[in-house]
Design an enzyme around this catalytic site. Structure first.
Site, mmCIF file in Angstrom:
data_model
loop_
_atom_site.group_PDB
_atom_site.id
_atom_site.type_symbol
_atom_site.label_atom_id
_atom_site.label_comp_id
_atom_site.label_asym_id
_atom_site.label_seq_id
_atom_site.Cartn_x
_atom_site.Cartn_y
_atom_site.Cartn_z
ATOM 1 C CG ASP A 78 -2.120 -0.828 1.132
ATOM 2 O OD1 ASP A 78 -2.111 -1.782 0.334
ATOM 3 O OD2 ASP A 78 -3.093 -0.557 1.859
ATOM 4 C CG HIS A 225 1.985 0.275 4.430
ATOM 5 N ND1 HIS A 225 1.723 -0.699 5.369
ATOM 6 C CD2 HIS A 225 0.843 0.996 4.296
ATOM 7 C CE1 HIS A 225 0.465 -0.570 5.796
ATOM 8 N NE2 HIS A 225 -0.083 0.438 5.162
#
Length: 260
Positions: A78, A225
């Site tokens: 992400d 992430h």
């Protein structure tokens, strides 16, 4: 690709029920998706006209499972793309023969289109993560949610014309019935997660790995992430965790798209 006609884009969203109905109806006209979408893609390809007879609607429910029926895991990344961390994440994935799903922030995809192309060129799936990662989206008007979702999708698609954006992940998991319906109506499965090692908070490599190597749920969807700050711990965790998963007999796949 999802539905992007101007008539659908201009339609004012009503209540959650009305939006859900719109999502189901619109999704029945979704053209063929990339071959990586499995049975849904084959069904659509067999009926390129997009009629209800051959096309499978994109479910409104939030997907939290990896595709497959056995020892399968979906890696999701992400908040990128990021010029420092995305190339490092891509390198680790490549070294471990892993395909992942990248949930991209629209403004960052717009700023770094070369990185969007690099992700797509490596065979990873693309996911819409809103225009600018507003974690309060669930408290905003439907028109704002629509703009955040559809504008981000357009920004990602502009970087890689012809490549499908197949998922939508709300920032911070802030889904609403309307946002899920908007995503599904535009060919994107709402995407959650089942394992969160909180790498974004930089708790240290041992803490991340411990969270990952604990008892995994069935067909886990794991959250990492590559944007939003220093992701050196994420890169290090992926280097350690991906080989561990392989030794445990896991197969790497994408999140479920076509079943509730």
């Amino acid at each position: 690709m999802g539905i992007t006609s101007s008539s659908v884009r201009r339609r004012r969203a009503g209540s959650a029920v009305a939006a859900a109905v719109l999502g189901v109806l619109a999704a029945t006209g979704t053209p063929a998706l990339a071959a990586t979408d499995g049975s849904a893609a084959r069904s659509s390809a067999a009926n390129p006209s997009g009629s209800a007879h051959g096309a499978a609607p994109v479910p409104l429910g939030i997907s939290r499972l990896a595709q497959g029926s056995g020892h399968d895991v979906a890696i999701t990344i992400d908040d990128g793309p990021d010029p420092r961390w995305t190339p490092q994440v891509l390198q680790v994935l490549r070294q471990n023969h892993v395909k992942a799903t990248f949930c991209m922030v629209g403004t960052r995809a717009q700023k770094y289109p070369d990185l969007v192309r690099a992700v797509a060129a490596d065979g990873h799936q693309l996911c819409d993560h809103s225009v600018d990662h507003d974690v309060t989206m669930d408290h905003k008007p439907v028109a704002y949610q629509r703009q955040q979702i559809l504008d981000a999708k357009a920004m990602i698609e502009k970087a890689v014309p012809g490549v499908a954006v197949t998922y939508y992940r709300a920032p911070g998991g802030a889904f609403t019935p309307d946002s899920r319906a908007i995503a599904a109506a535009n060919g994107m499965r709402p995407l959650g997660w089942s394992v969160d090692p909180k790498d974004w908070s930089r708790p240290g490599l041992p803490a991340i790995v411990a969270a990952l190597e604990g008892k995994l749920p069935r067909q886990p969807t794991v959250l990492f992430h590559d944007g939003g700050g220093d992701r050196s711990e994420t890169v290090a965790a992926l280097r350690k965790y991906l080989p561990w998963l392989t030794k445990q007999g896991y197969t790497f796949t994408f999140p479920v798209r076509t079943t509730p």
